[in-house]
Design an enzyme around this catalytic site. Sequence first.
Site, PDB file in Angstrom:
ATOM      1  N   ASP A 187       0.704  -1.358   0.162  1.00  0.00           N
ATOM      2  CA  ASP A 187      -0.114   0.096  -0.051  1.00  0.00           C
ATOM      3  C   ASP A 187       0.857   1.134  -0.027  1.00  0.00           C
ATOM      4  OD1 ASP A 187       0.895  -0.696   2.598  1.00  0.00           O
ATOM      5  OD2 ASP A 187      -0.821   0.724   3.441  1.00  0.00           O
ATOM      6  N   GLU A 206      -0.063  -0.998   5.930  1.00  0.00           N
ATOM      7  CA  GLU A 206       0.987  -0.555   6.701  1.00  0.00           C
ATOM      8  C   GLU A 206       0.978   1.062   6.972  1.00  0.00           C
ATOM      9  OE1 GLU A 206       4.873   1.361   8.209  1.00  0.00           O
ATOM     10  OE2 GLU A 206       3.677   1.871   6.391  1.00  0.00           O
ATOM     11  N   GLU A 207       0.526   1.834   5.779  1.00  0.00           N
ATOM     12  CA  GLU A 207       0.349   3.217   5.993  1.00  0.00           C
ATOM     13  C   GLU A 207      -0.906   3.591   6.957  1.00  0.00           C
ATOM     14  OE1 GLU A 207       2.807   4.875   5.223  1.00  0.00           O
ATOM     15  OE2 GLU A 207       3.875   4.099   3.326  1.00  0.00           O
ATOM     16  N   ASP A 252      12.292  -1.061   4.281  1.00  0.00           N
ATOM     17  CA  ASP A 252      11.237  -0.033   4.347  1.00  0.00           C
ATOM     18  C   ASP A 252      12.003   0.982   4.935  1.00  0.00           C
ATOM     19  OD1 ASP A 252       9.157   1.078   3.755  1.00  0.00           O
ATOM     20  OD2 ASP A 252       8.016   0.146   5.493  1.00  0.00           O
TER      21      ASP A 252
HETATM   22  N1  BES Z   1       8.671   3.160   5.521  1.00  0.00           N
HETATM   23  C1  BES Z   1       7.908   3.967   6.813  1.00  0.00           C
HETATM   24  C2  BES Z   1       8.678   4.090   7.802  1.00  0.00           C
HETATM   25  C3  BES Z   1       9.989   4.627   7.657  1.00  0.00           C
HETATM   26  C4  BES Z   1      10.505   5.475   6.954  1.00  0.00           C
HETATM   27  C5  BES Z   1      11.063   4.100   8.781  1.00  0.00           C
HETATM   28  C6  BES Z   1      11.948   5.880   6.950  1.00  0.00           C
HETATM   29  C7  BES Z   1      12.335   4.495   8.606  1.00  0.00           C
HETATM   30  C8  BES Z   1      12.795   5.446   7.785  1.00  0.00           C
HETATM   31  C9  BES Z   1       6.606   3.438   6.749  1.00  0.00           C
HETATM   32  O1  BES Z   1       5.984   3.003   5.525  1.00  0.00           O
HETATM   33  C10 BES Z   1       5.623   4.666   7.404  1.00  0.00           C
HETATM   34  O2  BES Z   1       5.545   5.573   6.532  1.00  0.00           O
HETATM   35  N2  BES Z   1       5.329   4.550   8.400  1.00  0.00           N
HETATM   36  C11 BES Z   1       4.498   5.330   9.137  1.00  0.00           C
HETATM   37  C12 BES Z   1       3.601   4.622  10.059  1.00  0.00           C
HETATM   38  C13 BES Z   1       2.351   5.107  10.482  1.00  0.00           C
HETATM   39  C14 BES Z   1       1.350   5.411   9.405  1.00  0.00           C
HETATM   40  C15 BES Z   1       1.538   4.191  11.597  1.00  0.00           C
HETATM   41  C16 BES Z   1       5.146   6.313   9.675  1.00  0.00           C
HETATM   42  O3  BES Z   1       6.199   6.481  10.189  1.00  0.00           O
HETATM   43  O4  BES Z   1       4.504   7.652   9.670  1.00  0.00           O
HETATM   44 MN    MN Z   2       6.977   2.259   4.335  1.00  0.00          MN
HETATM   45 MN    MN Z   3       5.238   5.082   4.461  1.00  0.00          MN
END
Ligand code: BES
Ligand code: MN
Ligand code: MN
Length: 459
Positions: A91, A156-157, A183
């Site tokens: 996603d 995940e998002e 990721d």
């Molecule tokens: N891939 C990211 C998280 C990430 C990005 C970790 C860069 C370390 C470095 C993930 O897809 C993401 O965006 N996670 C969200 C989680 C939330 C929606 C619960 C975030 O961190 O905002």
């Molecule tokens: Mn991600």
């Molecule tokens: Mn993300």
Amino acid sequence: MPPALDQVLSYATDQDSQFEADLEALLRIPSISADSQFAPQVRQAAGWLVEHLQTLGLQSELIETPGHPLVCATTPPVPGAPVALVYGHYDVQPPDPLDQWESPPFEPTRRDGNLYARGATDDKGQMLTHIKSVQSWLATHQRLPLQVKFLIEGEEEIGSEHLEEYLAEHAEALACDCVVISDTAQFARGIPAITYGLRGIAYYEIHLQGPSHDLHSGVFGGAVTNPIVTLTKMLAALVDDAGRIQLPNFYDDVVPLAERERKEFAGLPFDEDAFRSQLGVEGLTGEVGFSTLERRWARPSYDINGIWGGYQGEGAKTVLPAQAGAKLSFRLVPNQDPEKITASLRSLLEPLVPPGIQFELIAYHGAPGIAMPIDSPLLAAAARAVELGFGHRPVFIREGGSIPIVNTFAERLGAEVLLLGWGQNDDNLHAPNEKFSLADFHRGIRASAALWECLANVP
Ligand code: BES
Ligand code: MN
Ligand code: MN
């Protein structure tokens, strides 16, 4: 390099344009999980993956959840060798604001060695490197040095809402020695990284209702509570001028940064001027007493993610609005509990609600932060694989983003989590013009191909 791996890598090199075409096909599907209008496209991306994995010779299936489907696949068991579970997400974030994209978000476009599209780095491109490395092993040897299972989700998002339940119910099928996740990002150009810590998150929405309808601010202003004024006071009360978050007991559970870790962060080649100019800001602010890397990776933070109310159009409109609202979130560090944060936030905000305002606080997803040990043999094997793929030894870092399910993998499945990021900090994830370097895509595939061999050799 062992001869087997050599063959795998030359296959991957021969196939590089086909691999890029596969990535482009996946990127064309607008699998935006947050927007229910795109539910069919989210499903289409899951279906694309299931079929693609089947074509490569894996056993794969689409698994329904109350939300978006999961994709599960596996290669055959390899007795005596460890089992690796690859986790990723298909996603993507909404592409807005659309007018700031130089090429349309779901029409993958090449510029300067990068592929631009929503999801290019987060996480379709990074996730696909593991599928392509498995393909390269199967095409050249009909087998892998160890068993690889895939678990690719579509939520995940939006906080991985339904994955937790699936993990609890299918722990046996997902049993593994380590979870491999791409990721995250490299530390900088030419400096790959293995991430051993992530921040958690607690996300909220505030709604304030004032009068039952918008009012003339001259006729009523001064006598009726303005919800935007209340909102701004509330939002400002959450942090002080030294960058300290003001929720009661907020720092009680925060694990202080170890002196050793502070030294390690300080020893990384972080160029603060380059960081600032890349972001287009002249100065940086944050919690007093901490460096930029410490603030981003290992200290909690507070952000307002969206705000609304009143008149946003051209020119002046003298209105006393009926409503105001905001989206806000805290990034958490290990040991902080999102549910405690919710209670604390409520206790701070409720006394700030004046007469004439109805207050509603909605809690969205929450996840704790994590910091993992870095002295394991599997991690050392992963570091060798990253070095093989990227030509440089990785540094060990923490990162500020969140991957909610990582805690569950570590705690519930008792598996070691290897966060091997192939992205760059300027890949514009969640922003317009997201991109992934095609060179990093191919290096990621090579590192992943080497990873299966390196992990299999861990006694
Ligand atoms: N891939 C990211 C998280 C990430 C990005 C970790 C860069 C370390 C470095 C993930 O897809 C993401 O965006 N996670 C969200 C989680 C939330 C929606 C619960 C975030 O961190 O905002
Ligand atoms: Mn991600
Ligand atoms: Mn993300």
